[in-house]
Design a protein around this motif. Structure first.
Motif, PDB file in Angstrom:
ATOM      1  N   GLU A  99       0.830  -1.203   0.000  1.00 18.50           N
ATOM      2  CA  GLU A  99       0.000   0.000   0.000  1.00 18.50           C
ATOM      3  C   GLU A  99       0.873   1.266   0.000  1.00 18.50           C
ATOM      4  OE1 GLU A  99      -3.389   2.256  -0.115  1.00 18.50           O
ATOM      5  OE2 GLU A  99      -3.342   0.100  -0.255  1.00 18.50           O
ATOM      6  N   ARG A 100       1.910   1.279   0.823  1.00 16.34           N
ATOM      7  CA  ARG A 100       2.781   2.461   0.910  1.00 16.34           C
ATOM      8  C   ARG A 100       3.476   2.731  -0.426  1.00 16.34           C
ATOM      9  NH1 ARG A 100       4.904   5.563   4.909  1.00 16.34           N
ATOM     10  NH2 ARG A 100       6.957   6.409   4.551  1.00 16.34           N
ATOM     11  N   ALA A 101       3.981   1.663  -1.054  1.00 14.07           N
ATOM     12  CA  ALA A 101       4.658   1.821  -2.345  1.00 14.07           C
ATOM     13  C   ALA A 101       3.686   2.343  -3.395  1.00 14.07           C
ATOM     14  CB  ALA A 101       5.260   0.490  -2.783  1.00 14.07           C
ATOM     15  N   LYS A 102       2.453   1.883  -3.334  1.00  9.41           N
ATOM     16  CA  LYS A 102       1.429   2.327  -4.276  1.00  9.41           C
ATOM     17  C   LYS A 102       1.142   3.820  -4.111  1.00  9.41           C
ATOM     18  CE  LYS A 102      -3.297   1.197  -5.649  1.00  9.41           C
ATOM     19  NZ  LYS A 102      -4.470   0.371  -5.342  1.00  9.41           N
ATOM     20  N   GLU A 103       1.042   4.279  -2.878  1.00 12.08           N
ATOM     21  CA  GLU A 103       0.788   5.698  -2.605  1.00 12.08           C
ATOM     22  C   GLU A 103       1.962   6.561  -3.046  1.00 12.08           C
ATOM     23  OE1 GLU A 103      -2.016   7.239  -1.579  1.00 12.08           O
ATOM     24  OE2 GLU A 103      -2.949   5.262  -1.721  1.00 12.08           O
ATOM     25  N   LEU A 104       3.167   6.084  -2.806  1.00  9.56           N
ATOM     26  CA  LEU A 104       4.358   6.831  -3.217  1.00  9.56           C
ATOM     27  C   LEU A 104       4.435   6.921  -4.739  1.00  9.56           C
ATOM     28  CD1 LEU A 104       6.702   8.318  -1.957  1.00  9.56           C
ATOM     29  CD2 LEU A 104       8.024   6.218  -2.041  1.00  9.56           C
ATOM     30  N   LYS A 105       4.104   5.837  -5.432  1.00 13.61           N
ATOM     31  CA  LYS A 105       4.085   5.837  -6.892  1.00 13.61           C
ATOM     32  C   LYS A 105       3.054   6.834  -7.415  1.00 13.61           C
ATOM     33  CE  LYS A 105       3.782   2.690 -10.803  1.00 13.61           C
ATOM     34  NZ  LYS A 105       3.599   1.307 -11.239  1.00 13.61           N
ATOM     35  N   LYS A 106       1.902   6.879  -6.761  1.00 13.23           N
ATOM     36  CA  LYS A 106       0.847   7.815  -7.144  1.00 13.23           C
ATOM     37  C   LYS A 106       1.309   9.267  -6.950  1.00 13.23           C
ATOM     38  CE  LYS A 106      -3.281   7.930  -4.980  1.00 13.23           C
ATOM     39  NZ  LYS A 106      -4.513   7.411  -4.403  1.00 13.23           N
ATOM     40  N   ALA A 107       2.023   9.523  -5.867  1.00  8.07           N
ATOM     41  CA  ALA A 107       2.513  10.876  -5.593  1.00  8.07           C
ATOM     42  C   ALA A 107       3.515  11.318  -6.661  1.00  8.07           C
ATOM     43  CB  ALA A 107       3.149  10.929  -4.211  1.00  8.07           C
ATOM     44  N   TYR A 108       4.438  10.426  -7.038  1.00  9.06           N
ATOM     45  CA  TYR A 108       5.422  10.780  -8.058  1.00  9.06           C
ATOM     46  C   TYR A 108       4.770  10.942  -9.429  1.00  9.06           C
ATOM     47  CZ  TYR A 108       9.535  10.690  -5.146  1.00  9.06           C
ATOM     48  OH  TYR A 108      10.467  11.002  -4.212  1.00  9.06           O
ATOM     49  N   LYS A 109       3.737  10.165  -9.700  1.00 10.23           N
ATOM     50  CA  LYS A 109       3.003  10.317 -10.954  1.00 10.23           C
ATOM     51  C   LYS A 109       2.355  11.703 -11.005  1.00 10.23           C
ATOM     52  CE  LYS A 109      -0.659   8.227 -13.699  1.00 10.23           C
ATOM     53  NZ  LYS A 109      -1.699   7.195 -13.756  1.00 10.23           N
ATOM     54  N   TYR A 110       1.794  12.134  -9.886  1.00 13.86           N
ATOM     55  CA  TYR A 110       1.189  13.472  -9.781  1.00 13.86           C
ATOM     56  C   TYR A 110       2.221  14.551 -10.098  1.00 13.86           C
ATOM     57  CZ  TYR A 110      -1.030  17.548  -7.649  1.00 13.86           C
ATOM     58  OH  TYR A 110      -1.550  18.800  -7.435  1.00 13.86           O
ATOM     59  N   LEU A 111       3.397  14.443  -9.483  1.00 14.54           N
ATOM     60  CA  LEU A 111       4.455  15.428  -9.723  1.00 14.54           C
ATOM     61  C   LEU A 111       4.889  15.434 -11.189  1.00 14.54           C
ATOM     62  CD1 LEU A 111       6.717  14.874  -6.582  1.00 14.54           C
ATOM     63  CD2 LEU A 111       5.123  16.761  -6.987  1.00 14.54           C
ATOM     64  N   LYS A 112       5.044  14.245 -11.765  1.00 11.18           N
ATOM     65  CA  LYS A 112       5.494  14.138 -13.151  1.00 11.18           C
ATOM     66  C   LYS A 112       4.467  14.715 -14.122  1.00 11.18           C
ATOM     67  CE  LYS A 112       7.411  10.892 -16.467  1.00 11.18           C
ATOM     68  NZ  LYS A 112       7.784   9.501 -16.729  1.00 11.18           N
ATOM     69  N   MET A 113       3.188  14.407 -13.894  1.00  7.81           N
ATOM     70  CA  MET A 113       2.135  14.905 -14.784  1.00  7.81           C
ATOM     71  C   MET A 113       2.087  16.422 -14.800  1.00  7.81           C
ATOM     72  SD  MET A 113      -0.989  12.210 -14.094  1.00  7.81           S
ATOM     73  CE  MET A 113      -2.184  13.477 -14.423  1.00  7.81           C
ATOM     74  N   ARG A 114       2.400  17.045 -13.691  1.00  2.24           N
ATOM     75  CA  ARG A 114       2.351  18.501 -13.587  1.00  2.24           C
ATOM     76  C   ARG A 114       3.711  19.152 -13.806  1.00  2.24           C
ATOM     77  NH1 ARG A 114      -1.475  15.975 -11.434  1.00  2.24           N
ATOM     78  NH2 ARG A 114      -3.546  16.824 -11.176  1.00  2.24           N
ATOM     79  N   LYS A 115       4.678  18.320 -14.221  1.00  2.52           N
ATOM     80  CA  LYS A 115       6.038  18.783 -14.511  1.00  2.52           C
ATOM     81  C   LYS A 115       6.650  19.532 -13.333  1.00  2.52           C
ATOM     82  CE  LYS A 115       5.138  18.862 -19.417  1.00  2.52           C
ATOM     83  NZ  LYS A 115       4.977  19.619 -20.624  1.00  2.52           N
ATOM     84  N   ILE A 116       6.463  18.958 -12.150  1.00  2.00           N
ATOM     85  CA  ILE A 116       7.023  19.528 -10.930  1.00  2.00           C
ATOM     86  C   ILE A 116       8.299  18.764 -10.600  1.00  2.00           C
ATOM     87  CG2 ILE A 116       6.660  19.903  -8.461  1.00  2.00           C
ATOM     88  CD1 ILE A 116       3.634  20.011  -9.074  1.00  2.00           C
ATOM     89  N   LYS A 117       9.410  19.485 -10.512  1.00  2.00           N
ATOM     90  CA  LYS A 117      10.668  18.853 -10.142  1.00  2.00           C
ATOM     91  C   LYS A 117      10.755  18.847  -8.627  1.00  2.00           C
ATOM     92  CE  LYS A 117      13.056  20.270 -14.306  1.00  2.00           C
ATOM     93  NZ  LYS A 117      14.178  21.005 -14.874  1.00  2.00           N
ATOM     94  N   GLY A 118      10.812  17.681  -8.075  1.00  2.00           N
ATOM     95  CA  GLY A 118      10.884  17.588  -6.622  1.00  2.00           C
ATOM     96  C   GLY A 118      10.810  16.157  -6.159  1.00  2.00           C
ATOM     97  N   PHE A 119      10.686  15.989  -4.885  1.00  2.00           N
ATOM     98  CA  PHE A 119      10.578  14.667  -4.298  1.00  2.00           C
ATOM     99  C   PHE A 119       9.557  14.735  -3.174  1.00  2.00           C
ATOM    100  CE2 PHE A 119      13.807  16.941  -2.002  1.00  2.00           C
ATOM    101  CZ  PHE A 119      13.557  16.629  -0.677  1.00  2.00           C
ATOM    102  N   CYS A 120       9.123  13.584  -2.758  1.00  2.00           N
ATOM    103  CA  CYS A 120       8.144  13.560  -1.670  1.00  2.00           C
ATOM    104  C   CYS A 120       8.477  12.427  -0.718  1.00  2.00           C
ATOM    105  CB  CYS A 120       6.726  13.422  -2.212  1.00  2.00           C
ATOM    106  SG  CYS A 120       6.428  11.886  -3.064  1.00  2.00           S
ATOM    107  N   THR A 121       7.899  12.505   0.428  1.00  2.00           N
ATOM    108  CA  THR A 121       8.036  11.464   1.431  1.00  2.00           C
ATOM    109  C   THR A 121       6.681  11.285   2.091  1.00  2.00           C
ATOM    110  OG1 THR A 121       9.973  10.795   2.691  1.00  2.00           O
ATOM    111  CG2 THR A 121       8.616  12.366   3.691  1.00  2.00           C
ATOM    112  N   LEU A 122       6.373  10.092   2.492  1.00  2.00           N
ATOM    113  CA  LEU A 122       5.094   9.825   3.134  1.00  2.00           C
ATOM    114  C   LEU A 122       5.267   9.771   4.643  1.00  2.00           C
ATOM    115  CD1 LEU A 122       3.680   6.997   0.852  1.00  2.00           C
ATOM    116  CD2 LEU A 122       3.210   9.433   0.736  1.00  2.00           C
ATOM    117  N   ILE A 123       4.376  10.417   5.329  1.00  2.00           N
ATOM    118  CA  ILE A 123       4.329  10.355   6.783  1.00  2.00           C
ATOM    119  C   ILE A 123       2.942   9.838   7.117  1.00  2.00           C
ATOM    120  CG2 ILE A 123       4.411  11.674   8.921  1.00  2.00           C
ATOM    121  CD1 ILE A 123       6.184  13.695   7.456  1.00  2.00           C
TER     122      ILE A 123
END
Length: 75
Positions: free
Chosen positions: A1-25
């Motif tokens: 589940e955690r890996a799935k959420e992290l993948k979804k977050a990076y997909k969001y960033l990529k679709m909007r052409k946002i350069k960055g990283f995220c972490t889940l808490i």
């Protein structure tokens, strides 16, 4: 589940052409989550410069513990 959420977050960033990283808490209440985000801000050479917190729209109708937690987080 955690890996799935992290993948979804990076997909969001990529679709909007946002350069960055995220972490889940997770598995913490809002106040502890915000405190954790503030603690990791500025670790290493990459320093985030924004902490965005949403406005509590249901503050008039929510239960008292949720409202207390929201105000404690702001303080």
């Amino acid at each position: 589940e955690r890996a799935k959420e992290l993948k979804k977050a990076y997909k969001y960033l990529k679709m909007r052409k946002i350069k960055g990283f995220c972490t889940l808490i997770d598995n913490v209440d809002m106040q502890k989550g915000v405190a954790a985000m503030l603690e990791v801000a500025g670790v290493g050479k990459m320093k985030p410069n924004i902490l965005l917190m949403g406005f509590k729209n249901d503050w008039r109708t929510c239960d008292k513990p949720a409202l207390d937690q929201y105000f404690a987080t702001i303080q």
